[in-house]
Write a protein that holds these residues in place. Structure first.
Motif, PDB file in Angstrom:
ATOM      1  N   LYS A 173     -19.711  18.075  34.726  1.00 38.51           N
ATOM      2  CA  LYS A 173     -20.713  19.112  34.492  1.00 38.51           C
ATOM      3  C   LYS A 173     -21.738  19.130  35.619  1.00 38.51           C
TER       4      LYS A 173
ATOM      5  N   GLU B 133     -26.097  23.561  31.408  1.00 38.03           N
ATOM      6  CA  GLU B 133     -24.968  22.852  32.003  1.00 38.03           C
ATOM      7  C   GLU B 133     -23.765  23.777  32.109  1.00 38.03           C
ATOM      8  N   GLU B 134     -22.977  23.534  33.132  1.00 34.18           N
ATOM      9  CA  GLU B 134     -21.790  24.343  33.387  1.00 34.18           C
ATOM     10  C   GLU B 134     -20.727  23.425  33.980  1.00 34.18           C
ATOM     11  N   ASP B 135     -19.468  23.759  33.760  1.00 37.69           N
ATOM     12  CA  ASP B 135     -18.391  22.987  34.374  1.00 37.69           C
ATOM     13  C   ASP B 135     -18.447  23.133  35.889  1.00 37.69           C
TER      14      ASP B 135
ATOM     15  N   ASN C 121     -17.277  23.823  39.479  1.00 39.27           N
ATOM     16  CA  ASN C 121     -16.291  24.775  39.994  1.00 39.27           C
ATOM     17  C   ASN C 121     -16.305  24.671  41.518  1.00 39.27           C
TER      18      ASN C 121
ATOM     19  N   GLU D 269     -17.086  17.426  45.723  1.00 37.97           N
ATOM     20  CA  GLU D 269     -16.412  17.114  44.461  1.00 37.97           C
ATOM     21  C   GLU D 269     -16.206  15.604  44.320  1.00 37.97           C
TER      22      GLU D 269
ATOM     23  N   ALA E 219     -23.818  14.272  34.928  1.00 45.01           N
ATOM     24  CA  ALA E 219     -24.043  15.657  35.342  1.00 45.01           C
ATOM     25  C   ALA E 219     -24.922  15.660  36.593  1.00 45.01           C
TER      26      ALA E 219
END
Length: 67
Positions: free
Chosen positions: A2, A10-12, A14, A47, A56
Motif C-alpha cells: 500500500k 491508502e491505495e495499492d 501501482n 518498487e 505503507a
C-alpha cells in the motif's frame, strides 16, 4: 503493498504510476535525458525499495526515492 496518498488515504502500489510520472517529468524537459529502459529501471528500484520497507509508504517517500 500500500501507499499513503497526500490526502491520507491508502491505495495499492501501482508501478505504472511511477513510470508515468517519471516519463512525464522527462518529457517536460527540453532534452530527454532518460531512455524508456532507464525509466523502467527507476520504477523497478522504487518498487524494490518499497517492498523492503514492509509498511505503507507515503507518496512523499516515493518522490524522494525517484529524485
Amino acid at each position: 503493498m500500500k501507499i499513503i496518498k497526500r490526502n491520507g488515504s491508502e491505495e495499492d502500489f501501482n508501478i505504472q504510476k511511477i513510470v508515468n510520472a517519471v516519463r512525464k517529468a522527462n518529457n517536460s524537459s527540453k532534452h530527454k535525458f532518460l531512455t524508456d529502459e532507464q525509466i523502467d529501471d527507476i520504477a523497478d528500484y522504487v518498487e524494490y525499495k518499497c517492498n523492503k520497507i514492509k509498511r505503507a509508504v507515503s507518496v512523499e517517500e516515493i518522490q524522494d526515492m525517484v529524485e
